[in-house]
Design a protein around this motif. Structure first.
Motif, mmCIF file in Angstrom:
data_model
loop_
_atom_site.group_PDB
_atom_site.id
_atom_site.type_symbol
_atom_site.label_atom_id
_atom_site.label_comp_id
_atom_site.label_asym_id
_atom_site.label_seq_id
_atom_site.Cartn_x
_atom_site.Cartn_y
_atom_site.Cartn_z
ATOM 1 N N SER A 1 0.854 -1.191 0.000
ATOM 2 C CA SER A 1 0.000 0.000 0.000
ATOM 3 C C SER A 1 0.887 1.237 0.000
ATOM 4 C CB SER A 1 -0.903 0.001 1.232
ATOM 5 O OG SER A 1 -1.791 -1.096 1.178
ATOM 6 N N HIS A 2 0.498 2.238 -0.782
ATOM 7 C CA HIS A 2 1.255 3.486 -0.861
ATOM 8 C C HIS A 2 0.388 4.566 -1.512
ATOM 9 C CE1 HIS A 2 1.921 1.522 -4.760
ATOM 10 N NE2 HIS A 2 2.139 2.721 -5.246
ATOM 11 N N ASP A 3 0.872 5.802 -1.477
ATOM 12 C CA ASP A 3 0.151 6.917 -2.097
ATOM 13 C C ASP A 3 0.505 7.017 -3.573
ATOM 14 O OD1 ASP A 3 -1.060 7.635 0.294
ATOM 15 O OD2 ASP A 3 0.539 9.043 0.821
ATOM 16 N N ILE A 4 -0.479 7.421 -4.359
ATOM 17 C CA ILE A 4 -0.275 7.683 -5.790
ATOM 18 C C ILE A 4 -0.812 9.075 -6.067
ATOM 19 C CG2 ILE A 4 -0.918 7.051 -8.146
ATOM 20 C CD1 ILE A 4 -1.017 4.157 -7.284
ATOM 21 N N LEU A 5 -0.054 9.858 -6.791
ATOM 22 C CA LEU A 5 -0.450 11.206 -7.171
ATOM 23 C C LEU A 5 -1.225 11.139 -8.483
ATOM 24 C CD1 LEU A 5 -0.136 14.187 -6.356
ATOM 25 C CD2 LEU A 5 1.878 14.241 -7.829
ATOM 26 N N LEU A 6 -2.428 11.714 -8.503
ATOM 27 C CA LEU A 6 -3.240 11.766 -9.723
ATOM 28 C C LEU A 6 -3.226 13.186 -10.265
ATOM 29 C CD1 LEU A 6 -6.416 9.670 -8.781
ATOM 30 C CD2 LEU A 6 -4.287 8.906 -9.861
ATOM 31 N N LEU A 7 -3.039 13.299 -11.567
ATOM 32 C CA LEU A 7 -3.031 14.580 -12.269
ATOM 33 C C LEU A 7 -4.049 14.526 -13.392
ATOM 34 C CD1 LEU A 7 0.842 14.866 -12.756
ATOM 35 C CD2 LEU A 7 -0.507 15.797 -10.870
ATOM 36 N N ARG A 8 -4.539 15.676 -13.811
ATOM 37 C CA ARG A 8 -5.390 15.794 -14.992
ATOM 38 C C ARG A 8 -4.691 16.727 -15.960
ATOM 39 N NH1 ARG A 8 -10.877 15.678 -14.898
ATOM 40 N NH2 ARG A 8 -10.569 15.726 -17.141
ATOM 41 N N PRO A 9 -4.752 16.438 -17.256
ATOM 42 C CA PRO A 9 -4.106 17.321 -18.238
ATOM 43 C C PRO A 9 -4.657 18.747 -18.132
ATOM 44 C CG PRO A 9 -4.883 15.295 -19.285
ATOM 45 C CD PRO A 9 -5.427 15.310 -17.882
ATOM 46 N N ASN A 10 -3.782 19.705 -18.295
ATOM 47 C CA ASN A 10 -4.154 21.122 -18.310
ATOM 48 C C ASN A 10 -4.807 21.616 -17.021
ATOM 49 O OD1 ASN A 10 -3.272 21.271 -21.031
ATOM 50 N ND2 ASN A 10 -5.223 20.379 -21.659
ATOM 51 N N ARG A 11 -4.549 20.940 -15.912
ATOM 52 C CA ARG A 11 -5.072 21.386 -14.621
ATOM 53 C C ARG A 11 -3.934 21.480 -13.621
ATOM 54 N NH1 ARG A 11 -10.945 18.855 -13.417
ATOM 55 N NH2 ARG A 11 -11.821 19.204 -15.479
ATOM 56 N N ARG A 12 -4.053 22.415 -12.707
ATOM 57 C CA ARG A 12 -3.019 22.596 -11.688
ATOM 58 C C ARG A 12 -3.246 21.709 -10.470
ATOM 59 N NH1 ARG A 12 -0.985 28.728 -11.658
ATOM 60 N NH2 ARG A 12 -1.053 29.018 -13.904
ATOM 61 N N GLU A 13 -4.491 21.311 -10.245
ATOM 62 C CA GLU A 13 -4.801 20.509 -9.068
ATOM 63 C C GLU A 13 -4.075 19.166 -9.122
ATOM 64 O OE1 GLU A 13 -8.492 22.874 -10.126
ATOM 65 O OE2 GLU A 13 -7.239 21.476 -11.202
ATOM 66 N N LYS A 14 -3.809 18.658 -7.922
ATOM 67 C CA LYS A 14 -3.220 17.327 -7.760
ATOM 68 C C LYS A 14 -4.014 16.619 -6.677
ATOM 69 C CE LYS A 14 1.403 19.040 -8.777
ATOM 70 N NZ LYS A 14 2.776 19.177 -8.296
ATOM 71 N N TRP A 15 -4.161 15.314 -6.826
ATOM 72 C CA TRP A 15 -4.873 14.524 -5.840
ATOM 73 C C TRP A 15 -3.970 13.390 -5.378
ATOM 74 C CZ3 TRP A 15 -6.774 16.521 -10.259
ATOM 75 C CH2 TRP A 15 -7.866 17.397 -10.142
ATOM 76 N N CYS A 16 -3.818 13.294 -4.081
ATOM 77 C CA CYS A 16 -3.040 12.200 -3.511
ATOM 78 C C CYS A 16 -4.041 11.138 -3.060
ATOM 79 C CB CYS A 16 -2.209 12.700 -2.332
ATOM 80 S SG CYS A 16 -1.162 11.419 -1.628
ATOM 81 N N VAL A 17 -4.014 9.984 -3.713
ATOM 82 C CA VAL A 17 -4.940 8.909 -3.364
ATOM 83 C C VAL A 17 -4.162 7.749 -2.760
ATOM 84 C CG1 VAL A 17 -6.670 9.547 -5.086
ATOM 85 C CG2 VAL A 17 -4.886 7.934 -5.690
ATOM 86 N N ARG A 18 -4.798 7.066 -1.854
ATOM 87 C CA ARG A 18 -4.169 5.928 -1.197
ATOM 88 C C ARG A 18 -4.462 4.668 -2.006
ATOM 89 N NH1 ARG A 18 0.119 5.053 1.804
ATOM 90 N NH2 ARG A 18 -0.096 3.185 3.029
ATOM 91 N N TYR A 19 -3.406 4.010 -2.446
ATOM 92 C CA TYR A 19 -3.511 2.743 -3.167
ATOM 93 C C TYR A 19 -3.328 1.624 -2.144
ATOM 94 C CZ TYR A 19 -2.042 -1.170 -6.086
ATOM 95 O OH TYR A 19 -1.924 -2.401 -6.672
#
Length: 98
Positions: free
Chosen positions: A20-38
């Motif tokens: 188990s670890h964190d994964i960073l999710l990004l969307r193209p052309n967006r500044r936001e970042k989401w840290c989700v727990r895998y």
């Protein structure tokens, strides 16, 4: 179904750490970042994003039933990172959402 995101076992075994670890999710052309727990659970053969962090991503991005997410695993970065491309069907064709 939108609130739990799992991955095929073969993909997880090949591309994601067997822990188990964190994964960073990004969307193209967006500044936001989401840290989700895998979460990885070998005995139950389950691997996927935790409910709480995945629902935040779903809510922030206005995902709805019928939307398709394509996860692009980014290489050459220090931490596990995925670019998420979102599509929806419009007039019989899939259209990329910004």
């Amino acid at each position: 179904v939108l609130y739990m995101q799992t991955f095929p076992r073969e993909f997880a075994a090949k591309h994601l750490a067997e822990r188990s670890h964190d994964i960073l999710l990004l969307r193209p052309n967006r500044r936001e970042k989401w840290c989700v727990r895998y979460y990885y659970h070998s005995m139950m053969r389950i691997q996927g994003f935790s409910y709480r962090s995945w629902t935040k991503f779903v809510s922030d991005n206005g995902l709805q039933e019928g939307h398709v997410c394509v996860f692009e695993l980014m290489k050459g970065v220090c931490e596990a990172t995925m670019m998420v491309h979102v599509f929806r069907k419009f007039n019989g064709r899939f259209v990329l959402l910004d």
